[in-house]
Design a protein around this motif. Structure first.
Motif, PDB file in Angstrom:
ATOM      1  N   ILE A 101      -7.253 -53.459 -63.000  1.00  0.00           N
ATOM      2  CA  ILE A 101      -6.533 -54.506 -62.297  1.00  0.00           C
ATOM      3  C   ILE A 101      -7.492 -55.164 -61.292  1.00  0.00           C
ATOM      4  O   ILE A 101      -8.347 -54.498 -60.721  1.00  0.00           O
ATOM      5  CB  ILE A 101      -5.301 -53.901 -61.579  1.00  0.00           C
ATOM      6  CG1 ILE A 101      -4.303 -54.974 -61.193  1.00  0.00           C
ATOM      7  CG2 ILE A 101      -5.704 -53.037 -60.400  1.00  0.00           C
ATOM      8  CD1 ILE A 101      -2.953 -54.401 -60.774  1.00  0.00           C
ATOM      9  N   VAL A 102      -7.381 -56.474 -61.109  1.00  0.00           N
ATOM     10  CA  VAL A 102      -8.315 -57.199 -60.252  1.00  0.00           C
ATOM     11  C   VAL A 102      -7.774 -57.293 -58.829  1.00  0.00           C
ATOM     12  O   VAL A 102      -6.602 -57.596 -58.618  1.00  0.00           O
ATOM     13  CB  VAL A 102      -8.570 -58.620 -60.799  1.00  0.00           C
ATOM     14  CG1 VAL A 102      -9.471 -59.404 -59.855  1.00  0.00           C
ATOM     15  CG2 VAL A 102      -9.209 -58.540 -62.183  1.00  0.00           C
ATOM     16  N   GLY A 103      -8.644 -57.017 -57.852  1.00  0.00           N
ATOM     17  CA  GLY A 103      -8.271 -57.198 -56.458  1.00  0.00           C
ATOM     18  C   GLY A 103      -7.883 -55.917 -55.736  1.00  0.00           C
ATOM     19  O   GLY A 103      -7.843 -54.831 -56.318  1.00  0.00           O
ATOM     20  N   MET A 104      -7.569 -56.067 -54.455  1.00  0.00           N
ATOM     21  CA  MET A 104      -7.249 -54.922 -53.609  1.00  0.00           C
ATOM     22  C   MET A 104      -5.932 -54.254 -53.965  1.00  0.00           C
ATOM     23  O   MET A 104      -5.647 -53.150 -53.502  1.00  0.00           O
ATOM     24  CB  MET A 104      -7.213 -55.354 -52.141  1.00  0.00           C
ATOM     25  CG  MET A 104      -8.587 -55.578 -51.545  1.00  0.00           C
ATOM     26  SD  MET A 104      -8.529 -56.069 -49.810  1.00  0.00           S
ATOM     27  CE  MET A 104      -7.777 -54.636 -49.057  1.00  0.00           C
ATOM     28  N   LEU A 122     -13.079 -46.267 -63.526  1.00  0.00           N
ATOM     29  CA  LEU A 122     -12.992 -47.295 -62.488  1.00  0.00           C
ATOM     30  C   LEU A 122     -13.651 -48.610 -62.891  1.00  0.00           C
ATOM     31  O   LEU A 122     -14.857 -48.693 -63.068  1.00  0.00           O
ATOM     32  CB  LEU A 122     -13.638 -46.782 -61.200  1.00  0.00           C
ATOM     33  CG  LEU A 122     -13.514 -47.675 -59.973  1.00  0.00           C
ATOM     34  CD1 LEU A 122     -12.062 -47.751 -59.506  1.00  0.00           C
ATOM     35  CD2 LEU A 122     -14.407 -47.181 -58.841  1.00  0.00           C
ATOM     36  N   ALA A 123     -12.807 -49.666 -63.031  1.00  0.00           N
ATOM     37  CA  ALA A 123     -13.325 -51.012 -63.245  1.00  0.00           C
ATOM     38  C   ALA A 123     -12.890 -51.947 -62.131  1.00  0.00           C
ATOM     39  O   ALA A 123     -13.233 -53.125 -62.142  1.00  0.00           O
ATOM     40  CB  ALA A 123     -12.845 -51.555 -64.586  1.00  0.00           C
ATOM     41  N   ASN A 124     -12.146 -51.420 -61.167  1.00  0.00           N
ATOM     42  CA  ASN A 124     -11.657 -52.216 -60.040  1.00  0.00           C
ATOM     43  C   ASN A 124     -12.583 -51.980 -58.856  1.00  0.00           C
ATOM     44  O   ASN A 124     -12.435 -51.024 -58.102  1.00  0.00           O
ATOM     45  CB  ASN A 124     -10.212 -51.808 -59.699  1.00  0.00           C
ATOM     46  CG  ASN A 124      -9.717 -52.422 -58.406  1.00  0.00           C
ATOM     47  OD1 ASN A 124      -9.721 -51.770 -57.365  1.00  0.00           O
ATOM     48  ND2 ASN A 124      -9.301 -53.664 -58.458  1.00  0.00           N
ATOM     49  N   LYS A 125     -13.578 -52.859 -58.696  1.00  0.00           N
ATOM     50  CA  LYS A 125     -14.607 -52.618 -57.686  1.00  0.00           C
ATOM     51  C   LYS A 125     -14.074 -52.721 -56.266  1.00  0.00           C
ATOM     52  O   LYS A 125     -14.585 -52.089 -55.347  1.00  0.00           O
ATOM     53  CB  LYS A 125     -15.795 -53.558 -57.890  1.00  0.00           C
ATOM     54  CG  LYS A 125     -15.458 -55.028 -57.930  1.00  0.00           C
ATOM     55  CD  LYS A 125     -16.718 -55.862 -58.131  1.00  0.00           C
ATOM     56  CE  LYS A 125     -17.447 -55.538 -59.399  1.00  0.00           C
ATOM     57  NZ  LYS A 125     -16.694 -55.880 -60.620  1.00  0.00           N
ATOM     58  N   GLU A 126     -12.997 -53.520 -56.063  1.00  0.00           N
ATOM     59  CA  GLU A 126     -12.447 -53.676 -54.717  1.00  0.00           C
ATOM     60  C   GLU A 126     -11.944 -52.359 -54.139  1.00  0.00           C
ATOM     61  O   GLU A 126     -11.898 -52.176 -52.927  1.00  0.00           O
ATOM     62  CB  GLU A 126     -11.309 -54.708 -54.741  1.00  0.00           C
ATOM     63  CG  GLU A 126     -11.759 -56.128 -55.038  1.00  0.00           C
ATOM     64  CD  GLU A 126     -11.813 -56.453 -56.519  1.00  0.00           C
ATOM     65  OE1 GLU A 126     -12.070 -57.620 -56.858  1.00  0.00           O
ATOM     66  OE2 GLU A 126     -11.606 -55.531 -57.343  1.00  0.00           O
ATOM     67  N   VAL A 149     -16.863 -47.915 -64.937  1.00  0.00           N
ATOM     68  CA  VAL A 149     -16.693 -48.720 -66.142  1.00  0.00           C
ATOM     69  C   VAL A 149     -17.488 -50.018 -66.076  1.00  0.00           C
ATOM     70  O   VAL A 149     -17.910 -50.535 -67.112  1.00  0.00           O
ATOM     71  CB  VAL A 149     -15.192 -49.012 -66.386  1.00  0.00           C
ATOM     72  CG1 VAL A 149     -14.988 -50.085 -67.434  1.00  0.00           C
ATOM     73  CG2 VAL A 149     -14.476 -47.727 -66.811  1.00  0.00           C
ATOM     74  N   ASP A 150     -17.723 -50.554 -64.877  1.00  0.00           N
ATOM     75  CA  ASP A 150     -18.601 -51.726 -64.767  1.00  0.00           C
ATOM     76  C   ASP A 150     -19.901 -51.440 -65.509  1.00  0.00           C
ATOM     77  O   ASP A 150     -20.462 -50.342 -65.391  1.00  0.00           O
ATOM     78  CB  ASP A 150     -18.920 -52.029 -63.298  1.00  0.00           C
ATOM     79  CG  ASP A 150     -17.904 -52.957 -62.661  1.00  0.00           C
ATOM     80  OD1 ASP A 150     -17.116 -53.563 -63.397  1.00  0.00           O
ATOM     81  OD2 ASP A 150     -17.912 -53.076 -61.429  1.00  0.00           O
TER      82      ASP A 150
END
Length: 385
Positions: A101-104, A122-126, A149-150
């Motif tokens: 999911i994108v964002g905080m 983990l692909a949600n870097k925030e 995952v990035d």
């Protein structure tokens, strides 16, 4: 059989994660997933994978999906909002949560998943940018694996296998340079959202594509690498590598450098995270070294693309400064995509917020959430949103 829950299944990474699961349906089962506004994709996932749960953030889409499932006699539990995200992240039957999911918005359910003993892909870097101290601390306390995952962090993770962290000298984090590499600030004045989302190498969502064009995405990845690998910021060096064949490198204290190379396909790092420590059959295009003519590298342009410079500053400052940076970026990118501000104003707004809001200690999750609200409220009120 490993049971999977995906946060953000209709986005770019989530869609590719579904493809990996489909290619290894003897190893993985999709138990739950979340979506936002994409009704069509949500129904396709429900009918194609037959999960037991779906959590939907958008109220209108939630009602449409619930009605569709009821009218078509589809047995699935339809959940709504943050409570739904938390529920599908903490289900007893789930073994791993993919946070794409994108964002905080991904921070809270990720923390709850960790407390429930779920491994995180983990692909949600925030999540780590804003709450790295809390997330890494929780993962250690609950004995949970956080598998990156990035593509860049997966590359670093793979290059570190079999070697102790204390033998590491430097992380070499590669960046494509985005669609505007080499352009001056003057040439960036009239950039449109349509131009900014056209990444030269990767197929990504709108927000991440904008971040890549400003080098903010790489800045966020620097902060993420700091937390994932427990490395000082001065030991994380960004290299612009336009070919995007080397996904990142690790330099050891003896001078040896190990690199991870592959085609530009997110399914590879997703597959590695889901199967770690094992490697499975190839589902991406293999590299043909006879066709690779050049591997080039350059320094990032920190004058015309200040996002990376500001990210280093925020990371080194610590406390809630990374939250200020990230919250301002989320709000500014949203304004740009909605044509409320110009392209160059994205970074200007981030810098303004970093100067305006006082840094303080990161004591708990509430501090992050309050800071996010303050920063986004300031930016939105500035433009009468």
């Amino acid at each position: 059989m490993k049971n999977i829950s995906i946060l953000g299944a209709t986005g770019s990474v989530g869609t590719q994660a579904l493809d990996v699961i489909k290619n290894q349906d003897d190893k993985f089962k999709l138990v739950a997933f979340s979506s936002n506004k994409n009704f069509k994709k949500t129904i396709e996932i429900i009918e194609g994978f037959k999960p037991e749960y779906v959590a939907i953030n958008d109220k209108n889409t939630f009602n449409k999906v619930k009605d569709y499932c009821r009218n078509n006699h589809i047995k699935i539990i339809v959940l709504e909002g943050m409570d739904g995200l938390i529920e599908i992240s903490t289900l007893n039957e789930v073994d791993m949560v993919i946070t794409s999911i994108v964002g905080m918005i991904g921070l809270v359910p990720t923390l709850e998943a960790i407390k429930s003993g779920k491994d995180i892909a983990l692909a949600n870097k925030e999540t780590l940018v804003t709450g790295g101290e809390l997330v890494i601390g929780a993962a250690k306390s609950y004995g949970v694996n956080i598998l990156p995952v990035d593509s860049e962090h997966s590359a670093i993770f793979q290059c570190l296998q079999g070697n102790p962290l204390n033998s590491l000298n430097k992380i070499l984090l590669t960046a494509s340079g985005g669609p505007f590499r080499g352009k001056s600030r003057k040439e960036l004045v009239d950039i449109t959202p349509e131009q900014a989302i056209k990444h030269p190498k990767w197929n990504m969502g709108k927000k991440i594509s904008i971040d890549s064009s400003t080098l903010m995405n790489k800045g966020l990845e620097v902060i993420e690498a700091h937390w994932l690998f427990n490395v000082d910021y001065d030991s994380i060096k960004v290299l612009v590598h336009p070919e995007s064949i080397i996904h990142s490198m690790v330099e050891y204290k003896d001078g040896s450098i190990i690199a991870q190379l592959a085609s530009t396909d997110m399914r590879l790092p997703i597959q590695y995270a889901l199967n770690y420590p094992n490697r499975e059959k190839c589902i991406v295009d293999r590299l043909d070294f006879y066709r690779i003519k050049n591997l080039t590298f350059d320094e990032p342009d920190l004058t015309n693309f200040k996002g990376l410079k500001l990210s280093y500053e925020a990371g080194k400052a610590g406390g809630i400064m990374p939250t200020i940076l990230n919250s301002a970026n989320e709000a500014a990118v949203d304004l740009f995509l909605n044509r409320k501000i110009s392209y160059l104003q994205i970074i200007d707004l981030i810098e303004e917020c970093m100067n305006k809001f006082k840094n303080e200690k990161l004591s708990d999750l509430q501090v992050i959430l309050v800071t996010e609200n303050k920063v986004k409220s300031f930016i939105n009120s500035k433009y009468n949103i």
